[in-house]
Design a protein around this motif. Structure first.
Motif, mmCIF file in Angstrom:
data_model
loop_
_atom_site.group_PDB
_atom_site.id
_atom_site.type_symbol
_atom_site.label_atom_id
_atom_site.label_comp_id
_atom_site.label_asym_id
_atom_site.label_seq_id
_atom_site.Cartn_x
_atom_site.Cartn_y
_atom_site.Cartn_z
ATOM 1 N N GLY B 45 0.861 -1.107 0.102
ATOM 2 C CA GLY B 45 0.168 -0.176 -0.120
ATOM 3 C C GLY B 45 0.747 1.196 -0.035
ATOM 4 N N PHE B 46 2.000 1.305 0.885
ATOM 5 C CA PHE B 46 2.840 2.576 0.662
ATOM 6 C C PHE B 46 3.414 2.721 -0.560
ATOM 7 C CE2 PHE B 46 7.279 3.738 1.237
ATOM 8 C CZ PHE B 46 7.013 4.867 1.752
ATOM 9 N N LEU B 49 0.744 4.120 -2.804
ATOM 10 C CA LEU B 49 0.707 5.661 -2.449
ATOM 11 C C LEU B 49 1.801 6.218 -3.191
ATOM 12 C CD1 LEU B 49 -1.078 7.572 -0.655
ATOM 13 C CD2 LEU B 49 0.705 7.109 1.080
ATOM 14 N N ILE B 53 1.368 9.501 -5.655
ATOM 15 C CA ILE B 53 1.797 10.743 -5.251
ATOM 16 C C ILE B 53 3.137 11.157 -5.469
ATOM 17 C CG2 ILE B 53 0.014 10.967 -3.505
ATOM 18 C CD1 ILE B 53 2.022 10.785 -1.473
#
Lengths: 326, 341
Positions: B45-46, B49, B53
């Motif tokens: 998930g990191f 992300l 971004i």
């Protein structure tokens, strides 16, 4: 016997598919591949190279693709893989003959070693779930997630360097002539230690894991319980009953995984400038040397097929069920 | 080189697995309760992300040159700079998108192909099965990476999408094989026979009876292919075959290698990208372990195998003992604890 013949037929079919693929890939590029290549070289290409390109792609004479294809096969049977651009007058087959032994020695030995060590550790990890070997798994997973070539780079940075025991590049000391003598062999071995270690560290975890999972599955079979009930020693049950049966899927897995492994190990050669096929492939890619690239692809595929066949023979020896006639 | 570790014997859904299926409705997030899977998902998930971004939070333009040549990590440049004064930290951040994009696109393409080919082969049987099996075996035996290198190098200026498609189209065979074998075993199960007897169409049988039972294998195959695709993409960029115009972790390593970063002692140039690859790969492998252990609880390594008997001695449990009970008890406790607090 029937099993072996089936396998041989399959490998022949695969060989045909690989060769055909090799034939069609450069021809699938839209437009004139030779012109595209000349444009890429920005005119820095000798006229001989251009001519040999046209011959390679069968564009020198206008003929149907089937005639081309037949010609390609005839060439192959003569061992003619075209001329290399990078080593210009040298034929590809000669370049391959020089680098193949290095790769076979390095990759062959390390892959076998890694398989054996990994399987052995896997036997222990699966038999004693929760023991220290099992605790090793996350660490080995991390190591196997590191790309081979990066691990090689780090190994060079940490272990090799001026004055170190491990040389950082090459297959033997410059100044030595390849020969089976007391100077060349030790030098070659010393140069192969670090690449071999790199491959070993990053490839062993896969074997540990698959063997462990097979051991766990086998350990709950009834015949293991029976073996325990008979009062056999722990060691005997572990190796003679559980490991022997757990090994079978691992051997067939070994055959199937070879293609993946060989691909990864070629990269180690690039990092260590080891004079094998991987390094040649790297140079060929850099120089857009298509004949050499195709030759390397072909020879790698053929070697993997051969190794697969050997693994099948080993499987045949290990599993009596496949030997049954009928 | 991580292969999918799901083997056929590990996914046969009888034994302890069958009562799990019955229970999974009540506890929806069971899969996440597995510590390995949870860690893997969190790290994944990191990275997801960052891939979204990354280009926005990157402090510099990754290609912008500056006068700080080959600087070690500092407050201004967290991961140091390259030979052109480019910021390595920004390169890693921006490069994440390409890595994730290629990994997931190739994974999706390969998964769709493997489901189509594997399930069709396993379900239909006969000559169709033999043809499709031979096809996937051929792709399995031909070394994938050299093939990908050859194909990509014939395409001019291969961008991310091309690389992803090439990887996806060449790496479906392993999953197809596993899926075929499992479909073969499912096809003769009683519930399928029953569904067939009630006159369900073949399509409905495949889509609603067979496929749901293959979910775990498909998922673990997908994750495995993503790992392979990420590695392959980085390798291609590292060798310098794919376009060097876009940034990904392999491009960083390509420049570091071609500028002899090692010889110059510029460790910061290649360490961050390499670690990022290793961490992403480990996270994906952990997710895969989680799936394997979810499907086949026997593979779990957690839980005690040494048990103290009433007489005071210790016994190492081996046969017929699955640590599932201990684990489930603990998760139930944990859940109860959470609900109370």
């Amino acid at each position: 016997m029937k099993y072996l013949l089936q396998r041989i037929a399959f490998y022949l079919f695969t060989m045909w598919a690989a060769i055909t693929l090799n034939f069609f890939i450069p021809r699938m590029i839209p437009g004139d591949p030779v012109q595209a290549m000349i444009a890429r070289f920005q005119g820095q290409m000798s006229t001989q190279a251009v001519a040999s390109l046209y011959v390679l792609f069968g564009l020198d004479k206008k003929q149907s693709i089937w005639a081309d294809y037949r010609g390609y096969w005839i060439q192959l049977f003569h061992g003619d893989l075209g001329l290399s651009f990078t080593f210009f007058p040298a034929p590809v087959s000669q370049v391959l003959a020089q680098s193949l032994p290095w790769t076979v020695a390095l990759v062959g030995v390390t892959t076998l070693l890694s398989f054996m060590i990994g399987t052995m550790l896997g036997v222990f990890a699966g038999w004693r779930r929760g023991s220290w070997v099992d605790g090793l798994l996350p660490a080995t997973t991390f190591l196997s997630s590191i790309p081979y070539f990066w691990l090689g780079l780090i190994a060079i940075a940490l272990l090799a360097g001026p004055g170190s025991f491990f040389p950082s590049s090459g297959g033997y000391d410059p100044g030595l002539v390849p020969a089976f003598d007391g100077y060349f062999i030790p030098s070659a071995i010393r140069h192969s230690l670090l690449p071999a270690l790199t491959i070993l560290v990053s490839s062993v975890s896969g074997w540990i894991l698959s063997m462990r999972n097979m051991m766990v599955t086998v350990a709950s079979e009834d015949y293991i319980t029976v073996a325990h009930a008979k009062g056999l020693s722990e060691k005997r049950v572990m190796f003679g009953y559980a490991a022997r049966n757990a090994l079978l899927p691992n051997v067939s897995g070994f055959a199937l995984a070879l293609g993946f492994i060989v691909g990864g190990t070629l990269l180690v050669e690039i990092v260590f400038s080891y004079p094998g096929l991987g390094y040649q492939l790297f140079q060929a890619v850099g120089a857009k040397d298509y004949p050499l690239m195709q030759g390397i692809f072909l020879i790698i595929t053929l070697s993997v097929l051969l190794a697969n066949l050997l693994a099948d023979v080993a499987y045949l020896a290990l599993d009596p069920r496949t030997r049954k006639e009928g | 080189m991580t292969l999918a570790t799901t083997d056929l014997n590990a996914i046969t859904p009888d034994g302890p697995a069958s009562d799990l299926i019955g229970r999974s409705k009540r506890t929806r997030l069971r899969f996440v309760a597995n510590r390995k899977a949870a860690t893997g998902l969190a790290v994944l998930g990191f990275f997801l992300l960052i891939s979204v971004i990354g280009p926005w939070i990157a402090p510099y333009d990754p290609s912008k040159r500056s006068s700080d040549l080959i600087q070690p990590p500092s407050a201004a440049h967290w991961f140091g700079t390259t030979h052109l004064g480019q910021d390595v930290f920004s390169q890693v951040l921006v490069g994440t998108r390409s890595v994730i994009f290629v990994g997931f696109l190739a994974g999706a393409v390969a998964t769709i192909l493997s489901v189509l080919i594997g399930v069709t082969a396993g379900y239909l049987g006969g000559p169709a099965d033999e043809g499709l099996s031979a096809l996937s075996n051929v792709f399995l035996v031909i070394p994938a990476l050299p093939l990908i290198i050859i194909i990509t190098s014939t395409v001019e200026e291969a961008g991310d999408t091309v690389v992803a498609l090439v990887i996806g189209l060449t790496s479906w065979a392993w999953n197809a094989r596993v899926l075929r074998a499992q479909t073969l075993s499912l096809r003769r199960r009683e519930y399928i026979e029953a569904a067939r007897a009630t006159g369900e169409s073949t399509w409905r049988l495949i889509l609603f009876e067979v496929l749901p039972n293959l979910t775990a294998i498909i998922a673990s195959g997908f994750v495995g292919t993503v790992i392979f695709a990420v590695m392959s993409e980085i390798t291609l960029a590292f060798i310098g075959i794919s376009s060097t115009a876009d940034w990904n972790w392999g491009t960083i390593l390509f420049w570091a290698q071609s500028q002899q970063a090692l010889a110059q002692g510029a460790w910061w140039w290649f360490v961050p990208a390499g670690l990022a690859i290793a961490i992403l790969g480990t996270a994906l492998s952990l997710v895969n372990f989680g799936i394997d252990e979810f499907v086949s609880p026997r593979l779990r390594s957690s839980g005690r195998t040494k048990i103290r008997t009433a007489t005071g001695g210790t016994v190492r449990m081996r046969v017929g003992f699955t640590p599932v009970l201990a684990t489930t008890a603990r998760t139930i406790e944990a859940r109860n604890g959470k609900e109370q607090s």
